[in-house]
Design a protein around this motif. Sequence first.
Motif, PDB file in Angstrom:
ATOM      1  N   GLY A 167      43.658  -4.932  10.216  1.00 19.29           N
ATOM      2  CA  GLY A 167      43.120  -5.849  11.216  1.00 19.29           C
ATOM      3  C   GLY A 167      42.285  -5.139  12.258  1.00 19.29           C
ATOM      4  O   GLY A 167      41.235  -5.653  12.692  1.00 19.29           O
ATOM      5  N   LEU A 168      42.738  -3.954  12.674  1.00 22.27           N
ATOM      6  CA  LEU A 168      41.962  -3.182  13.642  1.00 22.27           C
ATOM      7  C   LEU A 168      40.610  -2.780  13.068  1.00 22.27           C
ATOM      8  O   LEU A 168      39.584  -2.790  13.772  1.00 22.27           O
ATOM      9  N   ALA A 169      40.611  -2.408  11.787  1.00 25.22           N
ATOM     10  CA  ALA A 169      39.353  -2.002  11.159  1.00 25.22           C
ATOM     11  C   ALA A 169      38.383  -3.177  11.036  1.00 25.22           C
ATOM     12  O   ALA A 169      37.160  -2.999  11.101  1.00 25.22           O
ATOM     13  N   LEU A 170      38.918  -4.389  10.895  1.00 23.06           N
ATOM     14  CA  LEU A 170      38.069  -5.562  10.690  1.00 23.06           C
ATOM     15  C   LEU A 170      37.583  -6.175  11.997  1.00 23.06           C
ATOM     16  O   LEU A 170      36.435  -6.625  12.104  1.00 23.06           O
ATOM     17  N   PHE A 171      38.438  -6.214  13.006  1.00 22.74           N
ATOM     18  CA  PHE A 171      38.134  -7.046  14.178  1.00 22.74           C
ATOM     19  C   PHE A 171      37.885  -6.280  15.472  1.00 22.74           C
ATOM     20  O   PHE A 171      37.316  -6.834  16.414  1.00 22.74           O
ATOM     21  N   SER A 172      38.318  -5.035  15.574  1.00 25.34           N
ATOM     22  CA  SER A 172      38.133  -4.325  16.841  1.00 25.34           C
ATOM     23  C   SER A 172      36.756  -3.671  16.882  1.00 25.34           C
ATOM     24  O   SER A 172      36.105  -3.464  15.860  1.00 25.34           O
ATOM     25  N   GLU A 173      36.338  -3.340  18.104  1.00 29.04           N
ATOM     26  CA  GLU A 173      35.051  -2.676  18.301  1.00 29.04           C
ATOM     27  C   GLU A 173      35.286  -1.224  18.702  1.00 29.04           C
ATOM     28  O   GLU A 173      36.123  -0.952  19.562  1.00 29.04           O
ATOM     29  N   PRO A 174      34.549  -0.294  18.095  1.00 21.26           N
ATOM     30  CA  PRO A 174      34.731   1.117  18.450  1.00 21.26           C
ATOM     31  C   PRO A 174      34.255   1.400  19.861  1.00 21.26           C
ATOM     32  O   PRO A 174      33.384   0.707  20.397  1.00 21.26           O
ATOM     33  N   LEU A 175      34.849   2.419  20.460  1.00 20.91           N
ATOM     34  CA  LEU A 175      34.434   2.815  21.798  1.00 20.91           C
ATOM     35  C   LEU A 175      33.089   3.550  21.743  1.00 20.91           C
ATOM     36  O   LEU A 175      32.800   4.253  20.776  1.00 20.91           O
ATOM     37  N   PRO A 176      32.281   3.381  22.772  1.00 28.25           N
ATOM     38  CA  PRO A 176      30.987   4.092  22.800  1.00 28.25           C
ATOM     39  C   PRO A 176      31.188   5.566  23.148  1.00 28.25           C
ATOM     40  O   PRO A 176      30.960   5.993  24.288  1.00 28.25           O
ATOM     41  N   LEU A 177      31.623   6.330  22.154  1.00 32.78           N
ATOM     42  CA  LEU A 177      31.837   7.760  22.368  1.00 32.78           C
ATOM     43  C   LEU A 177      30.744   8.552  21.670  1.00 32.78           C
ATOM     44  O   LEU A 177      30.194   8.108  20.661  1.00 32.78           O
ATOM     45  N   PRO A 178      30.430   9.731  22.192  1.00 30.55           N
ATOM     46  CA  PRO A 178      29.388  10.562  21.548  1.00 30.55           C
ATOM     47  C   PRO A 178      29.848  11.042  20.175  1.00 30.55           C
ATOM     48  O   PRO A 178      31.026  11.346  19.967  1.00 30.55           O
ATOM     49  N   GLN A 179      28.930  11.118  19.218  1.00 34.00           N
ATOM     50  CA  GLN A 179      29.216  11.615  17.878  1.00 34.00           C
ATOM     51  C   GLN A 179      29.173  13.140  17.897  1.00 34.00           C
ATOM     52  O   GLN A 179      28.135  13.755  17.693  1.00 34.00           O
ATOM     53  N   ASP A 180      30.330  13.738  18.182  1.00 33.85           N
ATOM     54  CA  ASP A 180      30.382  15.181  18.352  1.00 33.85           C
ATOM     55  C   ASP A 180      31.315  15.842  17.333  1.00 33.85           C
ATOM     56  O   ASP A 180      31.950  16.849  17.612  1.00 33.85           O
ATOM     57  N   HIS A 181      31.408  15.277  16.135  1.00 33.98           N
ATOM     58  CA  HIS A 181      32.317  15.838  15.134  1.00 33.98           C
ATOM     59  C   HIS A 181      31.929  17.253  14.737  1.00 33.98           C
ATOM     60  O   HIS A 181      32.771  18.039  14.290  1.00 33.98           O
ATOM     61  N   ALA A 182      30.646  17.590  14.877  1.00 30.34           N
ATOM     62  CA  ALA A 182      30.203  18.933  14.498  1.00 30.34           C
ATOM     63  C   ALA A 182      30.753  20.001  15.433  1.00 30.34           C
ATOM     64  O   ALA A 182      30.730  21.194  15.108  1.00 30.34           O
ATOM     65  N   LEU A 183      31.272  19.607  16.595  1.00 29.31           N
ATOM     66  CA  LEU A 183      31.802  20.577  17.548  1.00 29.31           C
ATOM     67  C   LEU A 183      33.169  21.114  17.140  1.00 29.31           C
ATOM     68  O   LEU A 183      33.693  22.034  17.785  1.00 29.31           O
ATOM     69  N   GLY A 184      33.793  20.542  16.107  1.00 31.56           N
ATOM     70  CA  GLY A 184      35.097  21.029  15.644  1.00 31.56           C
ATOM     71  C   GLY A 184      36.188  20.758  16.648  1.00 31.56           C
ATOM     72  O   GLY A 184      36.407  19.626  17.076  1.00 31.56           O
ATOM     73  N   ILE A 185      36.899  21.814  17.052  1.00 35.14           N
ATOM     74  CA  ILE A 185      38.014  21.666  17.969  1.00 35.14           C
ATOM     75  C   ILE A 185      37.582  21.155  19.331  1.00 35.14           C
ATOM     76  O   ILE A 185      38.379  20.579  20.079  1.00 35.14           O
ATOM     77  N   PHE A 186      36.292  21.318  19.666  1.00 31.88           N
ATOM     78  CA  PHE A 186      35.797  20.843  20.954  1.00 31.88           C
ATOM     79  C   PHE A 186      35.386  19.375  20.900  1.00 31.88           C
ATOM     80  O   PHE A 186      34.982  18.808  21.912  1.00 31.88           O
ATOM     81  N   SER A 187      35.479  18.767  19.727  1.00 32.64           N
ATOM     82  CA  SER A 187      35.176  17.347  19.596  1.00 32.64           C
ATOM     83  C   SER A 187      36.287  16.525  20.243  1.00 32.64           C
ATOM     84  O   SER A 187      37.480  16.805  20.075  1.00 32.64           O
ATOM     85  N   LEU A 188      35.874  15.506  21.021  1.00 32.52           N
ATOM     86  CA  LEU A 188      36.848  14.650  21.676  1.00 32.52           C
ATOM     87  C   LEU A 188      37.747  13.947  20.666  1.00 32.52           C
ATOM     88  O   LEU A 188      38.954  13.814  20.868  1.00 32.52           O
ATOM     89  N   TYR A 189      37.180  13.515  19.537  1.00 32.27           N
ATOM     90  CA  TYR A 189      37.970  12.835  18.503  1.00 32.27           C
ATOM     91  C   TYR A 189      38.974  13.789  17.863  1.00 32.27           C
ATOM     92  O   TYR A 189      40.141  13.447  17.653  1.00 32.27           O
ATOM     93  N   VAL A 190      38.523  15.017  17.593  1.00 37.78           N
ATOM     94  CA  VAL A 190      39.417  16.007  16.986  1.00 37.78           C
ATOM     95  C   VAL A 190      40.541  16.371  17.954  1.00 37.78           C
ATOM     96  O   VAL A 190      41.704  16.528  17.558  1.00 37.78           O
ATOM     97  N   GLN A 191      40.210  16.496  19.225  1.00 36.34           N
ATOM     98  CA  GLN A 191      41.241  16.786  20.217  1.00 36.34           C
ATOM     99  C   GLN A 191      42.260  15.657  20.306  1.00 36.34           C
ATOM    100  O   GLN A 191      43.467  15.885  20.451  1.00 36.34           O
ATOM    101  N   GLY A 192      41.775  14.399  20.199  1.00 32.77           N
ATOM    102  CA  GLY A 192      42.678  13.263  20.199  1.00 32.77           C
ATOM    103  C   GLY A 192      43.596  13.274  18.986  1.00 32.77           C
ATOM    104  O   GLY A 192      44.798  12.974  19.091  1.00 32.77           O
ATOM    105  N   MET A 193      43.030  13.613  17.802  1.00 40.81           N
ATOM    106  CA  MET A 193      43.854  13.702  16.594  1.00 40.81           C
ATOM    107  C   MET A 193      44.911  14.798  16.720  1.00 40.81           C
ATOM    108  O   MET A 193      46.063  14.627  16.308  1.00 40.81           O
ATOM    109  N   LEU A 194      44.507  15.942  17.306  1.00 40.11           N
ATOM    110  CA  LEU A 194      45.450  17.039  17.486  1.00 40.11           C
ATOM    111  C   LEU A 194      46.582  16.636  18.425  1.00 40.11           C
ATOM    112  O   LEU A 194      47.766  16.905  18.153  1.00 40.11           O
TER     113      LEU A 194
END
Length: 461
Positions: A167-194
């Motif tokens: 349901g989250l994948a279908l109906f929610s809207e992603p946050l406007p975050l920068p696409q910084d996956h190339a930064l590795g450990i310095f990526s905000l998304y990667v830090q959140g996963m960690l």
Amino acid sequence: MRANKNSNPYDGGPARLRPRLPVVEPLAPANAAASTITHAAGHKNMQQLIQLRWIAVIGQITTIATASILLGVQLPMPAMLNVLACLIAFNVASILRWQENQVVSNSELLLALTVDVASLTAQLYLSGGATNPFVFLYLLHVILGAVLLETWATWTMVIVTGACIAGLALFSEPLPLPQDHALGIFSLYVQGMLLCFILDAALLVIFITRIMQNMRSSAAAVSDLRQRAAEEEHIVRMGLLASGAAHELGTPLATLAVILGDWKHMPEFKGSPVLLEEIAEMQTQLKRCKSIVSGILMSAGEARGESSTATTLNTFLDEVVAEWRVGRPVVAFELENRIAIDLPVVSDSTLKQMICNVLDNALEASPAWLRMEASIERGMLVLLVTDNGPGFAPSILAQFGKPYNSSKGRPGGGLGLFLVLNVARTLGGEVTATNREQGGAMVRLTLPLSAIEIKSEQQTT
């Protein structure tokens, strides 16, 4: 059971005798106690979920504040705070409910976990949906469900959490975050996963460990109850066999008594003092056998016109020792009675037999010397039997009171202390055994005075 009007040894007034040992019905009480233990474990597990929910509240507040203040992420603060308020209200209500009600069912545990999943889903919907790295916290609830819930409820949790992620994948809207996956450990998304992984792992280790401890302690308690029920059932079977044997022995003992009485008056025996002395000894031992048979029948509720009688504590102990010494090869026996206040108690054959069994075991190990101390400590009658024999083997002490746990190497060995332990436990007391440093063994028998004390009408009203 009531005594006669003049049965109280002190004031001659009406007295009420406490009943002798109850008839053992092991299965129903054991099942009821096992159910109580299971409910207690469920209540402890619910308390763990309540604690986990408070951690979730603190974690959500910290995460929302960090994301909005330090990282500058735009979040719908009013809506997320409303979800937090609802979660706090539910947890407060849970605390109040489970303080009053100690029985927690599987369905109630499932409901509690479902509310936690719903709260997490609402917060994730407001903060990026399936793209939020904290979506992996669903695994925490699934694993807790696998540990706490029945199989059908666990699969229900899997379906619910899977539906929430879809349901989250279908109906929610992603946050406007920068696409910084190339930064590795310095990526905000990667830090959140960690951070999510660390939280998941830490919470699982802490709470699964606590829950497993609850389950292990409950399983151990239930196992002890089942063992006790099996032992009490064993006692019932032994009691039935003993009662039947006592009935069968009654006739031959009566026949022997008649024959010995006839021998005593026969000219062949009357002229021989040695034979008369031996006949007298045989009659004494025969009376002892008849007394034992009567005691067995009395304990089985088939007394031959006899019943529990009122006496005093010191008189009872003196009678037990005097009866025990008859016909036993006691070389040196010491009785130290430290009971200053003589209390009115019930003289019961089962209690006498229990004390005699302890003395018999000590005498067998130490024929030359034996000692018994009697005292009252904090409302408990304490009997301490010591000997100077070889003492208990470590394996015997480890399994003290278990049936057939004996080093005597003969059939039926160990049943005496087994019966002693169970009689004491039925009366609310306990029996412990240790080895003395100077050699020999020491058995401590503790019984609550309330189990054998006679209470007058004034005390009971």
